[in-house]
Motif scaffolding. Structure first.
Motif, PDB file in Angstrom:
ATOM      1  N   GLY A   1       9.782  10.732   2.529  1.00  0.00           N
ATOM      2  CA  GLY A   1      10.888  10.201   3.099  1.00  0.00           C
ATOM      3  C   GLY A   1      11.806   9.603   1.995  1.00  0.00           C
ATOM      4  N   GLY A   2      11.490   9.569   0.665  1.00  0.00           N
ATOM      5  CA  GLY A   2      12.444   9.121  -0.271  1.00  0.00           C
ATOM      6  C   GLY A   2      12.705   7.438   0.198  1.00  0.00           C
ATOM      7  N   ASP A   3      14.155   7.004   0.307  1.00  0.00           N
ATOM      8  CA  ASP A   3      14.622   5.934   0.715  1.00  0.00           C
ATOM      9  C   ASP A   3      14.344   5.812   2.234  1.00  0.00           C
ATOM     10  N   LEU A   4      14.068   6.647   2.931  1.00  0.00           N
ATOM     11  CA  LEU A   4      14.084   6.522   4.443  1.00  0.00           C
ATOM     12  C   LEU A   4      13.633   5.400   4.952  1.00  0.00           C
ATOM     13  N   PHE A   5      12.411   4.831   4.638  1.00  0.00           N
ATOM     14  CA  PHE A   5      11.891   3.785   5.067  1.00  0.00           C
ATOM     15  C   PHE A   5      11.915   2.328   4.146  1.00  0.00           C
ATOM     16  N   GLU A   6      12.783   2.361   3.316  1.00  0.00           N
ATOM     17  CA  GLU A   6      12.809   1.393   2.220  1.00  0.00           C
ATOM     18  C   GLU A   6      13.084  -0.063   3.109  1.00  0.00           C
ATOM     19  N   GLY A   7      12.222  -0.799   2.922  1.00  0.00           N
ATOM     20  CA  GLY A   7      12.299  -2.291   3.508  1.00  0.00           C
ATOM     21  C   GLY A   7      11.833  -2.416   4.958  1.00  0.00           C
ATOM     22  N   ASP A   8      11.415  -1.457   5.430  1.00  0.00           N
ATOM     23  CA  ASP A   8      10.546  -1.412   6.821  1.00  0.00           C
ATOM     24  C   ASP A   8       9.397  -1.920   6.674  1.00  0.00           C
ATOM     25  N   TYR A   9       8.844  -2.605   7.769  1.00  0.00           N
ATOM     26  CA  TYR A   9       7.471  -3.084   7.832  1.00  0.00           C
ATOM     27  C   TYR A   9       6.428  -2.074   8.613  1.00  0.00           C
ATOM     28  N   VAL A  10       5.274  -2.067   8.299  1.00  0.00           N
ATOM     29  CA  VAL A  10       4.191  -1.274   8.837  1.00  0.00           C
ATOM     30  C   VAL A  10       3.090  -1.992   9.132  1.00  0.00           C
ATOM     31  N   LEU A  11       2.495  -1.544  10.294  1.00  0.00           N
ATOM     32  CA  LEU A  11       1.106  -2.729  10.704  1.00  0.00           C
ATOM     33  C   LEU A  11       0.003  -1.586  10.879  1.00  0.00           C
ATOM     34  N   PRO A  12      -0.774  -1.743   9.403  1.00  0.00           N
ATOM     35  CA  PRO A  12      -1.934  -1.047   9.688  1.00  0.00           C
ATOM     36  C   PRO A  12      -3.106  -1.846  10.574  1.00  0.00           C
ATOM     37  N   ARG A  13      -4.270  -0.980  11.070  1.00  0.00           N
ATOM     38  CA  ARG A  13      -5.059  -1.571  11.701  1.00  0.00           C
ATOM     39  C   ARG A  13      -6.152  -2.393  11.228  1.00  0.00           C
ATOM     40  N   PHE A  14      -6.067  -2.357   9.787  1.00  0.00           N
ATOM     41  CA  PHE A  14      -7.252  -2.815   8.876  1.00  0.00           C
ATOM     42  C   PHE A  14      -6.747  -3.427   7.805  1.00  0.00           C
ATOM     43  N   ARG A  15      -7.744  -3.867   6.943  1.00  0.00           N
ATOM     44  CA  ARG A  15      -7.558  -4.371   5.499  1.00  0.00           C
ATOM     45  C   ARG A  15      -6.616  -3.297   4.810  1.00  0.00           C
ATOM     46  N   PRO A  16      -5.394  -3.475   4.261  1.00  0.00           N
ATOM     47  CA  PRO A  16      -4.574  -2.476   3.679  1.00  0.00           C
ATOM     48  C   PRO A  16      -5.300  -2.053   2.337  1.00  0.00           C
ATOM     49  N   PHE A  17      -5.082  -0.859   2.105  1.00  0.00           N
ATOM     50  CA  PHE A  17      -5.517   0.038   0.840  1.00  0.00           C
ATOM     51  C   PHE A  17      -5.066  -0.752  -0.352  1.00  0.00           C
ATOM     52  N   GLU A  18      -3.862  -1.181  -0.141  1.00  0.00           N
ATOM     53  CA  GLU A  18      -3.141  -2.000  -1.281  1.00  0.00           C
ATOM     54  C   GLU A  18      -3.559  -3.406  -1.427  1.00  0.00           C
ATOM     55  N   ALA A  19      -4.485  -4.054  -0.559  1.00  0.00           N
ATOM     56  CA  ALA A  19      -4.918  -5.147  -0.807  1.00  0.00           C
ATOM     57  C   ALA A  19      -5.959  -5.610  -1.730  1.00  0.00           C
ATOM     58  N   ASP A  20      -6.141  -6.500  -2.220  1.00  0.00           N
ATOM     59  CA  ASP A  20      -7.395  -6.866  -3.037  1.00  0.00           C
ATOM     60  C   ASP A  20      -8.535  -6.613  -2.392  1.00  0.00           C
ATOM     61  N   ALA A  21      -9.531  -5.557  -3.108  1.00  0.00           N
ATOM     62  CA  ALA A  21     -10.845  -5.247  -2.361  1.00  0.00           C
ATOM     63  C   ALA A  21     -11.599  -6.794  -2.108  1.00  0.00           C
ATOM     64  N   GLY A  22     -11.465  -7.472  -3.281  1.00  0.00           N
ATOM     65  CA  GLY A  22     -12.505  -8.441  -3.133  1.00  0.00           C
ATOM     66  C   GLY A  22     -13.869  -7.991  -2.962  1.00  0.00           C
ATOM     67  N   SER A  23     -14.599  -8.943  -2.168  1.00  0.00           N
ATOM     68  CA  SER A  23     -16.093  -8.447  -1.747  1.00  0.00           C
ATOM     69  C   SER A  23     -16.080  -7.498  -0.607  1.00  0.00           C
ATOM     70  N   SER A  24     -15.172  -7.165  -0.060  1.00  0.00           N
ATOM     71  CA  SER A  24     -15.110  -6.481   1.201  1.00  0.00           C
ATOM     72  C   SER A  24     -15.741  -5.081   0.954  1.00  0.00           C
ATOM     73  N   GLY A  25     -15.687  -4.289   2.153  1.00  0.00           N
ATOM     74  CA  GLY A  25     -16.202  -2.749   2.065  1.00  0.00           C
ATOM     75  C   GLY A  25     -15.046  -1.843   1.523  1.00  0.00           C
ATOM     76  N   LEU A  26     -13.840  -2.391   1.111  1.00  0.00           N
ATOM     77  CA  LEU A  26     -12.537  -1.395   0.799  1.00  0.00           C
ATOM     78  C   LEU A  26     -13.029  -0.832  -0.555  1.00  0.00           C
ATOM     79  N   LYS A  27     -13.690  -1.524  -1.275  1.00  0.00           N
ATOM     80  CA  LYS A  27     -14.198  -0.794  -2.598  1.00  0.00           C
ATOM     81  C   LYS A  27     -14.794   0.327  -2.354  1.00  0.00           C
ATOM     82  N   THR A  28     -16.036   0.154  -1.503  1.00  0.00           N
ATOM     83  CA  THR A  28     -17.014   1.053  -1.194  1.00  0.00           C
ATOM     84  C   THR A  28     -16.328   2.512  -0.536  1.00  0.00           C
ATOM     85  N   PHE A  29     -15.475   2.002   0.253  1.00  0.00           N
ATOM     86  CA  PHE A  29     -14.811   3.162   1.148  1.00  0.00           C
ATOM     87  C   PHE A  29     -14.033   4.120   0.233  1.00  0.00           C
TER      88      PHE A  29
END
Length: 466
Positions: free
Chosen positions: A314-342
């Motif tokens: 979308g290029g700049d279409l969504f620049e500055g918009d907010y999005v609500l994921p339903r879970f720990r975001p992929f961009e978050a620090d995985a830490g000791s969560s299951g994100l790294k395994t996923f």
């Protein structure tokens, strides 16, 4: 410069251009779950679990587990969902299945559960309108232990519940889960029209005091969601001078006549933030019209646009918009969560990181944990019972913990506590340079408030569920 850029550290101001160039549309799944309400009504069920575990037994060290789809070496599941005739044009069934299969590959590499491999033995496209018909075929065949389901219209959920089949579905099907103790997803049942602290919080982040709420008239979840936004801002927004100055919960599905008059009304009202409870096709229409009328810098809040490829295209279409994921975001620090395994197993299985893949992964984990907790001599009924004893299920830190002993029923406006989450939590990302960036602390990506009957404002606690 957007107002939100003045409040979020590390987010330099950028003006976005709402270009209409090639974009893959992604709609709000909650909306479509409300389409053809008369059709979905037939899926209602008492939720009583029938013991259809059967009498055949697996032998050896695995224990005397019994039930359809259970052999000495495998536990077989059916996969049912929407692929063809999807009006949203999004990847639902295939993406959901990729997450389930990646999780099964991960667990099978460790030996499976109770000496058996986890297997998806059949994948069925319900073609949008045949969910109940295909569910009855799966039940009649009686050759699978449980089922995963990713439909737009969940008309078969009642049949699975009556047959006592463990079923793992989507958050968008939450209303179809109500009262069905054998039906689960990556969220508990929820009240979409109830007061939520986070709407006012997001408006505060955006520096917005004049807010718009949008809903589709023919889709009850969409309409109720828009009214929930209004209720939430009325409850908490006064402290910050916030007010819903434009509300339309009667938009026609697909916006066949565009959004010109609606955007003009929003512009005249001085809207500073648009909260959409509508499908992304309609969000796109609003975005383009907002640009045309000179208010393209007004940020929007999306509830089902967590798709990196789509946003980047979308290029700049969504620049500055907010999005609500339903879970720990992929961009978050995985830490000791299951994100790294996923992430690792999605890569090993050659699958893309998508929203629906994560929902499938979480459902597969819940199925595994239920079988494991039921013990070697498991049956359908014992797995359901064991799952419903889980009171703090977070899928290894991927979701706001669910108490399955009480969250098959939704909370209500009058009583958010009895059947609600222990905390009201969201994860939130913001689009910057075509990519998602976590809002808050990447190591503590859950933004949470206490759930009490007394609805009073408090600042959120940044939380990590591991």
């Amino acid at each position: 410069m957007k107002r939100s850029d003045n409040l979020l550290p590390g987010a330099p101001g950028r003006r976005r251009s709402r270009s209409p160039q090639g974009r893959r549309l992604r709609g709000l799944a909650v909306l479509v779950a409300g389409i053809l309400l008369a059709v979905t009504a037939c899926s209602n069920s008492s939720g009583k679990v029938a013991d259809t575990s059967g009498t055949g037994a697996s032998g050896g060290a695995q224990g005397t587990a019994s039930g359809p789809g259970v052999t000495d070496s495998e536990i077989r599941f059916a996969m049912l969902g929407t692929k063809s005739n999807n009006p949203l044009g999004t990847c639902i069934l295939d993406c959901f299945a990729s997450g389930v299969n990646a999780y099964f590959a991960y667990r099978n590499s460790e030996g499976g559960v109770h000496g058996r491999k986890l297997v998806v033995s059949q994948t069925v496209d319900d073609q949008l309108g045949k969910n109940q018909q295909e569910a009855l075929k799966i039940i009649s065949a009686n050759d699978t232990f449980g089922a995963f389901s990713a439909p737009l219209l969940a008309t078969g959920f009642g049949a699975f519940a009556e047959a006592g089949v463990p079923l793992y579905g989507l958050p968008a099907n939450a209303s179809d889960m109500v009262g069905k103790e054998s039906t689960f997803s990556s969220t508990g049942s929820f009240c979409i029209e109830c007061t939520q602290t986070y709407w006012s919080y997001i408006a505060k982040l955006a520096g917005a005091t004049k807010i718009a709420a949008l809903g589709i008239g023919v889709a009850a979840p969409s309409k109720n969601c828009a009214n929930g936004v209004v209720r939430s801002i009325e409850t908490f927004g006064g402290k910050f001078g916030q007010k819903v100055v434009y509300m339309n919960d009667s938009l026609p599905y697909g916006l066949p006549n565009g959004a010109g008059p609606e955007v003009t009304a929003m512009k005249n009202a001085g809207v500073q933030l648009v909260i959409g409870c509508i499908d992304l096709n309609s969000m796109k229409t609003f975005s383009q019209e907002m640009e045309r009328q000179g208010i393209g810098d007004v940020p929007m809040v999306h509830q089902n646009t967590y798709d990196q490829k789509f946003v980047a295209a979308g290029g700049d279409l969504f620049e500055g918009d907010y999005v609500l994921p339903r879970f720990r975001p992929f961009e978050a620090d995985a830490g000791s969560s299951g994100l790294k395994t996923f992430s690792a197993w999605m890569k090993k299985t050659g699958s893309e990181l998508t929203e629906y893949a994560m929902l499938g992964w979480i459902d597969a984990d819940l199925a595994f944990q239920g079988i494991k907790a039921a013990g070697p001599s498991f049956t359908r009924a014992s797995v359901i019972a064991a799952t419903n004893k889980m009171t703090n299920y977070s899928a290894d830190g991927l979701i706001d913990p669910i108490d399955w002993s009480r969250q098959h029923e939704p909370p209500t406006e009058a009583d958010p506590v009895t059947h609600g989450y222990k905390q009201e939590c969201i994860t939130l990302v913001k689009v910057h340079n075509g990519r998602f960036e976590p809002v808050g602390d990447p190591k503590k990506p859950f933004i949470c408030w206490p759930v009490t009957k007394e609805r009073t404002w408090s600042e959120p606690t940044l939380t990590n569920f591991t």
